[in-house]
Scaffold this motif. Structure first.
Motif, PDB file in Angstrom:
ATOM      1  N   GLY A 555       0.802  -1.225   0.000  1.00 46.27           N
ATOM      2  CA  GLY A 555       0.000   0.000   0.000  1.00 46.27           C
ATOM      3  C   GLY A 555       0.832   1.270   0.000  1.00 46.27           C
ATOM      4  N   GLY A 556       2.039   1.221   0.549  1.00 44.95           N
ATOM      5  CA  GLY A 556       2.892   2.402   0.605  1.00 44.95           C
ATOM      6  C   GLY A 556       3.649   2.692  -0.678  1.00 44.95           C
ATOM      7  N   LEU A 557       3.524   1.827  -1.677  1.00 46.87           N
ATOM      8  CA  LEU A 557       4.225   2.031  -2.947  1.00 46.87           C
ATOM      9  C   LEU A 557       3.340   2.776  -3.941  1.00 46.87           C
ATOM     10  CD1 LEU A 557       5.883  -1.482  -3.569  1.00 46.87           C
ATOM     11  CD2 LEU A 557       7.007   0.596  -2.768  1.00 46.87           C
ATOM     12  N   ASP A 558       3.954   3.609  -4.750  1.00 43.08           N
ATOM     13  CA  ASP A 558       3.230   4.324  -5.799  1.00 43.08           C
ATOM     14  C   ASP A 558       3.186   3.452  -7.054  1.00 43.08           C
ATOM     15  OD1 ASP A 558       1.870   6.298  -7.140  1.00 43.08           O
ATOM     16  OD2 ASP A 558       3.692   7.398  -7.717  1.00 43.08           O
ATOM     17  N   ALA A 559       2.537   2.310  -6.897  1.00 41.68           N
ATOM     18  CA  ALA A 559       2.435   1.352  -8.000  1.00 41.68           C
ATOM     19  C   ALA A 559       0.992   0.903  -8.123  1.00 41.68           C
ATOM     20  CB  ALA A 559       3.335   0.145  -7.733  1.00 41.68           C
ATOM     21  N   ALA A 560       0.629   0.413  -9.299  1.00 43.21           N
ATOM     22  CA  ALA A 560      -0.701  -0.149  -9.491  1.00 43.21           C
ATOM     23  C   ALA A 560      -0.725  -1.551  -8.897  1.00 43.21           C
ATOM     24  CB  ALA A 560      -1.053  -0.187 -10.975  1.00 43.21           C
ATOM     25  N   LEU A 561      -1.772  -1.870  -8.140  1.00 36.43           N
ATOM     26  CA  LEU A 561      -1.883  -3.169  -7.490  1.00 36.43           C
ATOM     27  C   LEU A 561      -3.107  -3.902  -8.023  1.00 36.43           C
ATOM     28  CD1 LEU A 561      -1.175  -2.132  -3.770  1.00 36.43           C
ATOM     29  CD2 LEU A 561       0.464  -2.857  -5.515  1.00 36.43           C
ATOM     30  N   HIS A 562      -2.960  -5.196  -8.210  1.00 34.18           N
ATOM     31  CA  HIS A 562      -4.056  -6.031  -8.703  1.00 34.18           C
ATOM     32  C   HIS A 562      -4.159  -7.250  -7.793  1.00 34.18           C
ATOM     33  CE1 HIS A 562      -4.029  -3.800 -12.571  1.00 34.18           C
ATOM     34  NE2 HIS A 562      -2.731  -3.715 -12.318  1.00 34.18           N
TER      35      HIS A 562
END
Length: 733
Positions: A555-562
């Motif tokens: 959740g703390g990463l600026d990445a798209a999560l699926h």
């Protein structure tokens, strides 16, 4: 018909001992060719141009430097490379671990396994490292490496690490035990993983082959086929190649006038007495004590046979410095003395016991003269004595009494087969052999001779060589077709817009026994942050895990999560999760009851519930039982839910029932449609659930499979460590 081997490439034969005996007399080095089965079997291979034999030359500690140098020069001139071991290394590696641990364990004599095995394990590893260094020094591209026997079971993996693209094979000349026995060894995983460095692993019989494959399943959790296993991105073939003898040589030499005359003389001396013959190395696996006890039991059962037969038992001295062998000799001496003392007469003794080494020239007349050949080891990888006896019987006479626990019994079914632990049964078999009618003797021996003439040591070499060439070719094609080329890594680095879709379990981290234990480590987290920091990289982490877990870990990463195979999505820069479909009701509750029932009766398994799927995990279970349960569960679910909008998936140690139409391919399809025209899409995954991603990849995209399973991905990496290595290249420079 044996297939012809591929055009000869140089062989590097590796065994514990070189095929020579080294001695020094009056300052001169003398080399005497060994007469052992392995030396004879591989003489043709070793004789091919440029081939080398690498091994220990024997004790050389008493030689000075000049004598050692002269020895090395002489050996090299004959195509042999010495691996010198110190006296201490020989004591701990050879006598300690090889003969004090592996030998008794592989022969099912667990009470003979040394209690302090751990003391010599390190010496075993170090010796295998020394052999690996020697092979690597002399290796040339294109060489084929053939490693032999239980002394060097770590060597293939050590060579694979040093020579990643080398062709490596291994042959085990002793039995491979049942998995329940093999698992007793504390270093069972290391041994199995050591052997899996090979392209081809050979055993004497299909039984040993099956037991090895069973150990891979039970101890490493590897899914195996009938004759292969996929490991570390390679196909490892596993086959049965029963070794044999140079049949024509034995037929020819046993027909010489010298042998005929000597055999006739023995028969004249025993006209009223059947000759029973046994020849063995003095070893506790050879069953000699039980053999003598069977003679005692035979005379108890049939006193009228006294004076009508004699057992000539030759015991060749072996491992005389090992206390277990010295104790065996004392015990056998006492037993022979007791039986002879009980039944002997002035003119006859039931057992003639010879503690000496006999040359093949001296054995052949005995083979020809014997009425019954007694070969009753409690366990033996093959036993070539049985085949030598048959080859020498040009008269098509004589009876072979053979232990059913030898590899030879698999081929020589016309012998009188016995259970070597059944002393009364051996006695009955000996009586059957002594009194067998001539017609039956001829029938059995004719069949036995036909078989050993059809399959000789030369056929063994050709068969193994052809299989080795084939799997080497297969693995080379696999490597050439799937290896990730440097140009593709460069294309990723130089892309104006790189869209990275990374699976998590099995791709970025190894699988863990429990899903909760596979949390991202600090090194991975920093690597992901570095990828995100690159302005040309758009990072997507796609997993079958629930969104709660993905949010907690990433959740703390600026990445798209699926999450949930793409059902849930959290876009880059967003905080809310959105869905990519609708839920179908009416199937999950029923399926959960079934899966929970399977979990209850399969210790170590458990059920994981997701939004659009149910997973039955069996990674921590006893492998063989879990595989049976897994197949039953899949069939049961497929039949029960065939009219529901769900599908049954077989993943990495999981069975997943998931909603139809929800899969990771949706992620790739959406990214392909939404991305800019110059975007380069890269998808990396390891499991069957990732095949949906690869199926939806655009033609110019890059699909990469992590691991060794069959995949539609264009390229392959060995596993999470290799995947991380490539990702590091993208952020460096």
């Amino acid at each position: 018909m044996i297939a012809s081997p591929a055009p000869a490439s140089r062989y590097l034969i590796v065994s514990n001992r070189l095929p020579v005996t080294v001695s020094q007399k009056e300052g001169k080095i003398e080399l005497k060719a060994s007469a052992g089965g392995l030396a004879t079997a591989l003489s043709h291979v070793h004789g091919t141009e440029g081939s080398r034999w690498i091994g220990w030359p024997g004790e050389t500690g008493q030689m000075d430097k000049s004598a050692r140098a002269e020895l090395d020069r002489r050996l090299n001139a004959d195509g042999m490379i010495p691996v010198h071991l110190t006296t201490k290394q020989v004591e701990r590696f050879y006598e300690g671990f090889c003969n004090g641990v592996l030998w008794p364990l592989f022969h099912y004599l667990l009470d003979k396994v040394r209690l302090d095995a751990w003391v010599d394990w390190q010496a075993y590893r170090e010796a295998n490292e020394l052999f690996a260094d020697a092979v690597a020094r002399h290796y040339q591209p294109g060489d084929r490496i053939w490693v032999h026997d239980y002394h060097l079971m770590l060597l293939p993996a050590l060579l694979r690490k040093r020579l990643p693209h080398a062709s490596i094979s291994f042959f085990l000349h002793i039995p491979f035990p049942a998995s329940g026995v093999f698992r007793i060894l504390p270093w069972r995983r290391e041994i199995l993983e050591g052997l899996l460095g090979c392209d081809l692993i050979g055993f004497h019989t299909h039984s040993y082959q099956r037991q090895f494959l069973s150990s891979l399943l039970r101890l490493l959790g590897l899914e195996t086929q009938v004759d292969s296993v996929t490991y570390d991105g390679r196909m490892v073939r596993v086959g049965a190649f029963p070794i044999s003898i140079d049949t024509e040589h034995f037929i020819k030499e046993s027909s010489t006038p010298r042998v005929e005359e000597a055999a006739a003389k023995m028969r004249e001396q025993n006209t009223e007495c059947k000759i029973l013959f046994g020849v063995d190395r003095l070893d506790y696996t050879k069953g000699m004590r039980r053999r003598v006890l069977a003679i005692e039991r035979l005379l108890e059962r049939s006193p009228g046979l006294a004076g009508k037969f004699r057992l000539i038992q030759v015991a060749s001295p072996s491992r005389t410095k090992v206390e277990a062998y010295a104790q065996l000799r004392r015990s056998l001496d006492e037993l022979v003395g007791r039986v002879n003392g009980r039944f002997s007469t002035v003119n006859w003794s039931p057992v003639q016991y010879l503690y000496q080494t006999m040359s093949l020239e001296d054995l052949m007349p005995l083979y020809r003269a014997a009425d019954v050949m007694v070969v009753t080891p409690t366990r033996d990888g093959m036993n070539l004595v049985a085949k030598e006896f048959v080859a020498c019987r040009n008269d098509n006479d004589g009876v072979l009494v053979l232990s059913e626990f030898t590899g030879a019994a698999w081929e020589l079914g016309e012998a009188v087969l016995v259970n070597p632990y059944d002393i009364d049964g051996i006695a009955r078999a000996l009586q059957q052999a002594i009194t067998m009618p001539e017609e039956e003797r001829h029938f059995r021996m004719t069949r036995l001779r036909q078989r050993i003439q059809r399959w000789t040591v030369h056929d063994w070499v050709k068969s193994f060589d052809a299989a080795f060439a084939q799997v080497t070719s297969e693995n080379e094609r696999l490597r050439q077709s799937t290896v990730l080329p440097p140009e593709e890594v460069l294309r990723m680095k130089n892309a104006e817009h790189l869209v990275l879709v990374l699976d998590y379990d099995g791709t970025l981290v190894p699988y863990a026994g429990l899903p909760e234990l596979a949390a991202p480590d600090k090194e991975l987290y920093e690597l992901l942050e570095a990828l995100i920091a690159k302005p040309n990289i758009e990072l997507h982490i796609a997993s079958g895990r629930p969104r709660e877990t993905m949010e907690r870990w990433f959740g703390g990463l600026d990445a798209a999560l699926h999450a949930d195979h793409g059902f849930w999505k959290r876009a880059r820069g967003a905080t809310e999760w959105t869905t990519m479909g609708s839920l179908e009701a009416g199937w999950k509750e029923k399926a959960k009851v079934i899966m929970e029932e399977f979990a209850a009766r399969t210790p170590g398994s458990f059920v994981e519930e997701k939004t659009v799927a149910l997973c039955w995990h069996f990674r921590l279970c006893e492998s063989q039982f879990a595989e049976l349960q897994e197949r039953e569960l899949r069939l049961h679910l497929a039949d029960l839910f065939k009219n529901h909008p769900v599908e049954v998936m077989r993943g990495n140690k999981i069975v997943e029932l998931r909603q139809l139409g929800i899969h990771k391919g949706l992620i790739v399809s959406a990214l392909s449609a939404a991305g800019p025209e110059d975007a380069l899409l890269v998808a990396v995954g390891d499991d069957t659930t990732d095949e949906d991603m690869f199926r939806q990849m655009p033609p110019d995209g890059i699909s990469i499979h992590s691991g060794s399973l069959a995949s539609r991905a264009r390229y392959r990496l060995a596993g999470p460590a290799a995947v991380r290595a490539v990702l590091r290249q993208l952020v460096e420079g």
